[in-house]
Design a protein around this motif. Structure first.
Motif, PDB file in Angstrom:
ATOM      1  N   VAL A  65       0.837  -1.278  -0.018  1.00  0.00           N
ATOM      2  CA  VAL A  65       0.112   0.231   0.676  1.00  0.00           C
ATOM      3  C   VAL A  65       0.758   1.539  -0.203  1.00  0.00           C
ATOM      4  O   VAL A  65       1.657   1.297   0.722  1.00  0.00           O
ATOM      5  CB  VAL A  65      -0.448  -0.018   1.360  1.00  0.00           C
ATOM      6  N   ARG A  66       0.424   2.202  -0.456  1.00  0.00           N
ATOM      7  CA  ARG A  66       0.752   4.103  -0.451  1.00  0.00           C
ATOM      8  C   ARG A  66       0.486   4.651   0.020  1.00  0.00           C
ATOM      9  O   ARG A  66      -0.767   4.731  -0.168  1.00  0.00           O
ATOM     10  CB  ARG A  66       1.462   3.865  -2.223  1.00  0.00           C
ATOM     11  N   ILE A  67       0.591   5.027   1.417  1.00  0.00           N
ATOM     12  CA  ILE A  67      -0.007   5.877   2.373  1.00  0.00           C
ATOM     13  C   ILE A  67       0.175   7.566   2.304  1.00  0.00           C
ATOM     14  O   ILE A  67       1.603   8.177   2.239  1.00  0.00           O
ATOM     15  CB  ILE A  67       0.273   5.785   3.739  1.00  0.00           C
ATOM     16  N   TYR A  68      -0.802   7.985   1.764  1.00  0.00           N
ATOM     17  CA  TYR A  68      -0.942   9.963   1.644  1.00  0.00           C
ATOM     18  C   TYR A  68      -1.108  10.534   2.519  1.00  0.00           C
ATOM     19  O   TYR A  68      -2.616  10.579   2.906  1.00  0.00           O
ATOM     20  CB  TYR A  68      -1.422  10.088   0.392  1.00  0.00           C
ATOM     21  N   GLU A  69      -0.345  11.633   3.145  1.00  0.00           N
ATOM     22  CA  GLU A  69      -0.681  12.223   4.254  1.00  0.00           C
ATOM     23  C   GLU A  69      -0.387  13.824   4.078  1.00  0.00           C
ATOM     24  O   GLU A  69       0.415  13.840   3.704  1.00  0.00           O
ATOM     25  CB  GLU A  69      -0.078  11.487   5.433  1.00  0.00           C
ATOM     26  N   ALA A  70      -1.827  14.334   4.831  1.00  0.00           N
ATOM     27  CA  ALA A  70      -1.031  16.110   4.445  1.00  0.00           C
ATOM     28  C   ALA A  70      -1.712  16.878   6.037  1.00  0.00           C
ATOM     29  O   ALA A  70      -2.902  16.722   6.021  1.00  0.00           O
ATOM     30  CB  ALA A  70      -1.472  16.438   3.501  1.00  0.00           C
ATOM     31  N   GLY A  71      -0.580  16.816   6.796  1.00  0.00           N
ATOM     32  CA  GLY A  71      -0.808  17.587   7.798  1.00  0.00           C
ATOM     33  C   GLY A  71      -1.404  16.300   9.200  1.00  0.00           C
ATOM     34  O   GLY A  71      -0.895  14.859   8.928  1.00  0.00           O
ATOM     35  N   ASP A  72      -2.315  16.535   9.734  1.00  0.00           N
ATOM     36  CA  ASP A  72      -2.846  15.780  10.549  1.00  0.00           C
ATOM     37  C   ASP A  72      -4.409  14.912  10.082  1.00  0.00           C
ATOM     38  O   ASP A  72      -5.229  15.220  10.803  1.00  0.00           O
ATOM     39  CB  ASP A  72      -3.620  16.192  11.638  1.00  0.00           C
ATOM     40  N   PRO A  73      -4.505  14.440   9.357  1.00  0.00           N
ATOM     41  CA  PRO A  73      -6.222  13.621   8.885  1.00  0.00           C
ATOM     42  C   PRO A  73      -6.803  12.824   9.852  1.00  0.00           C
ATOM     43  O   PRO A  73      -6.595  12.152  10.964  1.00  0.00           O
ATOM     44  CB  PRO A  73      -5.884  12.346   7.914  1.00  0.00           C
ATOM     45  N   THR A  74      -7.872  13.341   9.668  1.00  0.00           N
ATOM     46  CA  THR A  74      -8.847  12.920  10.792  1.00  0.00           C
ATOM     47  C   THR A  74      -9.482  11.996  10.314  1.00  0.00           C
ATOM     48  O   THR A  74     -10.514  11.086  10.519  1.00  0.00           O
ATOM     49  CB  THR A  74     -10.366  14.043  10.586  1.00  0.00           C
ATOM     50  N   ARG A  75      -9.891  11.517   8.506  1.00  0.00           N
ATOM     51  CA  ARG A  75     -10.414  10.747   8.058  1.00  0.00           C
ATOM     52  C   ARG A  75      -9.787   9.608   7.202  1.00  0.00           C
ATOM     53  O   ARG A  75      -8.390  10.344   6.804  1.00  0.00           O
ATOM     54  CB  ARG A  75     -11.646  10.906   7.181  1.00  0.00           C
ATOM     55  N   THR A  76     -10.068   8.298   6.613  1.00  0.00           N
ATOM     56  CA  THR A  76      -9.112   7.638   6.271  1.00  0.00           C
ATOM     57  C   THR A  76     -10.157   7.227   4.521  1.00  0.00           C
ATOM     58  O   THR A  76     -11.048   7.120   4.155  1.00  0.00           O
ATOM     59  CB  THR A  76      -8.302   6.460   6.327  1.00  0.00           C
ATOM     60  N   VAL A  77      -9.415   7.444   3.092  1.00  0.00           N
ATOM     61  CA  VAL A  77      -9.917   7.680   1.956  1.00  0.00           C
ATOM     62  C   VAL A  77      -9.080   6.060   1.088  1.00  0.00           C
ATOM     63  O   VAL A  77      -7.428   5.430   1.752  1.00  0.00           O
ATOM     64  CB  VAL A  77      -9.677   8.261   0.843  1.00  0.00           C
ATOM     65  N   MET A  78      -9.528   4.680   1.409  1.00  0.00           N
ATOM     66  CA  MET A  78      -8.793   3.529   1.030  1.00  0.00           C
ATOM     67  C   MET A  78      -9.213   3.294  -0.724  1.00  0.00           C
ATOM     68  O   MET A  78     -10.423   3.385  -1.001  1.00  0.00           O
ATOM     69  CB  MET A  78      -9.456   2.415   0.834  1.00  0.00           C
ATOM     70  N   TYR A  79      -8.145   3.552  -1.507  1.00  0.00           N
ATOM     71  CA  TYR A  79      -8.241   3.941  -2.799  1.00  0.00           C
ATOM     72  C   TYR A  79      -7.711   2.401  -3.553  1.00  0.00           C
ATOM     73  O   TYR A  79      -6.696   2.602  -3.883  1.00  0.00           O
ATOM     74  CB  TYR A  79      -7.443   4.591  -3.396  1.00  0.00           C
ATOM     75  N   CYS A  80      -9.033   2.198  -4.063  1.00  0.00           N
ATOM     76  CA  CYS A  80      -8.463   0.908  -5.557  1.00  0.00           C
ATOM     77  C   CYS A  80      -8.262   1.269  -7.178  1.00  0.00           C
ATOM     78  O   CYS A  80      -9.139   1.989  -7.632  1.00  0.00           O
ATOM     79  CB  CYS A  80      -9.364  -0.173  -5.402  1.00  0.00           C
ATOM     80  N   HIS A  81      -7.247   1.039  -7.625  1.00  0.00           N
ATOM     81  CA  HIS A  81      -7.429   2.022  -9.336  1.00  0.00           C
ATOM     82  C   HIS A  81      -7.896   1.063  -9.873  1.00  0.00           C
ATOM     83  O   HIS A  81      -8.200  -0.350 -10.003  1.00  0.00           O
ATOM     84  CB  HIS A  81      -5.251   1.572  -9.350  1.00  0.00           C
ATOM     85  N   GLY A  82      -8.111   1.921 -10.879  1.00  0.00           N
ATOM     86  CA  GLY A  82      -9.080   0.725 -12.240  1.00  0.00           C
ATOM     87  C   GLY A  82      -8.033  -0.076 -13.002  1.00  0.00           C
ATOM     88  O   GLY A  82      -6.569   0.179 -12.918  1.00  0.00           O
ATOM     89  N   GLY A  83      -8.214  -0.539 -14.598  1.00  0.00           N
ATOM     90  CA  GLY A  83      -7.049  -1.394 -15.185  1.00  0.00           C
ATOM     91  C   GLY A  83      -7.544  -2.672 -15.410  1.00  0.00           C
ATOM     92  O   GLY A  83      -7.026  -3.395 -16.165  1.00  0.00           O
ATOM     93  N   GLY A  84      -9.390  -3.157 -15.531  1.00  0.00           N
ATOM     94  CA  GLY A  84     -10.354  -3.708 -15.824  1.00  0.00           C
ATOM     95  C   GLY A  84      -9.225  -5.049 -14.897  1.00  0.00           C
ATOM     96  O   GLY A  84      -9.091  -6.257 -15.642  1.00  0.00           O
ATOM     97  N   PHE A  85      -8.659  -4.636 -13.734  1.00  0.00           N
ATOM     98  CA  PHE A  85      -8.035  -6.313 -12.999  1.00  0.00           C
ATOM     99  C   PHE A  85      -6.990  -7.207 -13.878  1.00  0.00           C
ATOM    100  O   PHE A  85      -6.124  -7.326 -12.929  1.00  0.00           O
ATOM    101  CB  PHE A  85      -8.812  -7.188 -12.967  1.00  0.00           C
ATOM    102  N   VAL A  86      -6.499  -5.377 -14.346  1.00  0.00           N
ATOM    103  CA  VAL A  86      -5.449  -6.637 -15.458  1.00  0.00           C
ATOM    104  C   VAL A  86      -3.868  -5.811 -15.415  1.00  0.00           C
ATOM    105  O   VAL A  86      -2.672  -6.091 -15.417  1.00  0.00           O
ATOM    106  CB  VAL A  86      -5.555  -7.069 -16.595  1.00  0.00           C
ATOM    107  N   VAL A  87      -4.541  -4.651 -15.422  1.00  0.00           N
ATOM    108  CA  VAL A  87      -2.968  -3.652 -15.467  1.00  0.00           C
ATOM    109  C   VAL A  87      -2.957  -2.537 -14.623  1.00  0.00           C
ATOM    110  O   VAL A  87      -4.202  -2.399 -13.652  1.00  0.00           O
ATOM    111  CB  VAL A  87      -2.831  -2.628 -16.891  1.00  0.00           C
ATOM    112  N   GLY A  88      -2.256  -1.441 -14.561  1.00  0.00           N
ATOM    113  CA  GLY A  88      -1.981  -0.971 -13.255  1.00  0.00           C
ATOM    114  C   GLY A  88      -1.537  -1.129 -11.822  1.00  0.00           C
ATOM    115  O   GLY A  88      -1.837  -2.288 -12.004  1.00  0.00           O
TER     116      GLY A  88
END
Length: 308
Positions: A65-88
């Motif tokens: 996983v790659r985690i992005y933070e700016a300051g002191d976050p109070t919420r989390t977003v879980m992001y799943c990339h596109g690519g047809g389950f084949v690329v990306g």
């Protein structure tokens, strides 16, 4: 379908630029070749990260996983990339995740789930579920699920499985997702030959993910294969109007409404599948990305600004 009238010149320029890097006949390449040209295409559109965003990488079980933070976050977003389950991968959507982090102030956890055909279903679901469980144990404040295309489907599968298991899901934002809709839906006929994604492409990627076998009655594979849509978190969906997958959003919204839940479907006129990469060059895509970010931010604050 008269795409010359439906699609404006800015979007056509984006389609042509995409084709320079990732031609329409890419499905005829080997899997390794597809990944190579897709990664080069994504790199051509990638924007630099903001200096305010700090990035770290972790392993959750066996999932990167790659985690992005700016300051002191109070919420989390879980992001799943596109690519047809084949690329990306983590790099193909790095700038999207960075910008979501910068503009919302939320932590973003990008999931490098395993890809087909080396790893068929349910490998992708298993990886995303493992990361959501880790997020729920690691961070306070709740999580918004988000993803584009195949990643939108994966996020929706995880949201449905989370009912009664994880209480921290505040909502989901799905960006031109395939959700397992019936191919008799109007968009599959009207936009079977749409720029950027055709019906044959949809079938091709589905076949790779499932190993060529038909999967039925499995909501961890496709959310619209479920029979129970009650108890889902507030859901906001964005579709491209010129996309065979468009009406999956309508079907999912209607199923959630019928079960008494909150769901909003925003269909973006004149846009095509993959338009997130056009958010800095196409006015319509820029406006849609603003709406996407506001939806993520609003769900994170447990605000529902849409009319019932």
């Amino acid at each position: 379908m008269d795409y010359e009238k439906l699609i404006d010149e800015e979007t056509w320029a984006f389609i042509r630029e995409t084709g320079r890097h990732y031609p329409e006949d890419s499905v005829g390449l080997t899997i390794d070749e597809q990944r190579e040209v897709y990664n080069k295409m994504a790199a051509a559109f990638r924007k630099p990260r903001s200096a305010v965003v700090e990035v770290s990488e972790h392993i959750v079980g066996t999932v990167s996983v790659r985690i992005y933070e700016a300051g002191d976050p109070t919420r989390t977003v879980m992001y799943c990339h596109g690519g047809g389950f084949v690329v990306g991968d983590l790099n193909s959507h790095d700038d999207v995740c960075s910008e979501i982090c910068e503009q919302t102030g939320y932590r973003v956890v990008s999931v490098d789930y395993r890809l087909a055909p080396e790893h068929e279903h349910p490998a992708q679901f298993d990886d995303a579920w493992a990361v959501l469980e880790w997020i729920a144990k690691t961070y306070e404040g709740g999580v918004v699920l988000a993803g584009d295309s195949a990643g939108g489907m994966l996020s929706a599968c995880v949201a449905q499985h989370a009912r009664g298991r994880i209480d921290d899901v505040l909502g989901q934002v799905l960006i031109y997702p395939g959700l397992g809709g019936d191919h008799a839906l109007p968009s599959y006929r009207e936009h079977a030959q749409a720029p950027m994604l055709t019906l044959e492409d949809v079938k091709f990627y589905a076949g790779i993910r499932s190993g060529g076998t038909e999967v039925q009655n499995d909501p961890t594979y496709a959310p619209l294969q479920d029979s129970d849509f009650a108890g889902l978190p507030p859901t906001v969906m964005f579709s491209a109007d010129c996309d065979p997958l468009r009406d999956d959003c309508r079907a999912y919204r209607d199923a959630i409404h019928a079960a008494g839940g909150l769901a909003e479907w925003i269909n973006e006129a004149g846009l095509v599948h993959g338009y997130l990469r056009a958010r800095h060059s196409v006015g319509r895509a820029r406006d849609s990305f603003e709406r996407i970010v506001l939806a993520i931010e609003g769900l994170g604050q447990e605000i529902w600004p849409y009319e019932d």
